[in-house]
Design a protein around this motif. Sequence first.
Motif, PDB file in Angstrom:
ATOM      1  N   ASN A  57      -0.420  -0.294  -8.837  1.00 37.89           N
ATOM      2  CA  ASN A  57       0.803   0.125  -9.505  1.00 37.89           C
ATOM      3  C   ASN A  57       1.525   1.082  -8.565  1.00 37.89           C
ATOM      4  N   LYS A  59       4.415   2.364  -8.890  1.00 40.00           N
ATOM      5  CA  LYS A  59       5.239   3.384  -9.563  1.00 40.00           C
ATOM      6  C   LYS A  59       4.465   4.686  -9.737  1.00 40.00           C
ATOM      7  N   ASN A  60       3.163   4.579 -10.076  1.00 37.64           N
ATOM      8  CA  ASN A  60       2.375   5.806 -10.266  1.00 37.64           C
ATOM      9  C   ASN A  60       1.211   5.914  -9.270  1.00 37.64           C
ATOM     10  N   ASN A  61       1.194   5.025  -8.271  1.00 41.57           N
ATOM     11  CA  ASN A  61       0.206   5.069  -7.184  1.00 41.57           C
ATOM     12  C   ASN A  61      -1.239   5.032  -7.678  1.00 41.57           C
ATOM     13  N   THR A  62      -1.516   4.100  -8.588  1.00 44.33           N
ATOM     14  CA  THR A  62      -2.870   3.930  -9.112  1.00 44.33           C
ATOM     15  C   THR A  62      -3.312   2.473  -8.958  1.00 44.33           C
ATOM     16  N   ARG A  78      -6.434   6.768  -7.486  1.00 46.04           N
ATOM     17  CA  ARG A  78      -5.171   7.470  -7.753  1.00 46.04           C
ATOM     18  C   ARG A  78      -4.590   8.014  -6.458  1.00 46.04           C
ATOM     19  N   ASN A  79      -3.317   8.372  -6.531  1.00 48.66           N
ATOM     20  CA  ASN A  79      -2.631   9.066  -5.440  1.00 48.66           C
ATOM     21  C   ASN A  79      -2.627   8.289  -4.130  1.00 48.66           C
ATOM     22  N   GLU A 113       2.231  -1.298 -17.009  1.00 48.47           N
ATOM     23  CA  GLU A 113       3.023  -0.081 -17.133  1.00 48.47           C
ATOM     24  C   GLU A 113       2.414   0.899 -18.119  1.00 48.47           C
TER      25      GLU A 113
END
Length: 115
Positions: A57, A59-62, A78-79, A113
């Motif tokens: 993803n 959009k949220n870097n996961t 994450r990140n 999402e």
Amino acid sequence: IGIGFCEKEVDLNRMPGWNDGSWGYHGDDGNFYCCSGFGNPYGPLFSTGDTIGCCLNFKNNTVFYTKNGINLGSIAFRNLKGTLYPCVGLRSQGGSIEVNFGSRKFKFAGNAEKL
């Protein structure tokens, strides 16, 4: 089999996640590996006949994974930043895989999402 992604400069003779700049989910132990040879528990084992999805993803870097079209229920990584490339590692002689980068419908039909 390890399924994941990596940066451009990574040792492709090692499984996804075992080196800096690579991440992967491994079927033999169900662990995820993040830039190290030490894994953490993540999901079920997988093998012949299973379909494993890897959803990045941006959009949220996961990242989360699916098995046979079912979300495994948690974020693996994450990140994330930078340019990433898909990678798969096989350690069994004579093994084979089939990949789908979107030319066919994905088994997972959920809404990424929401994660």
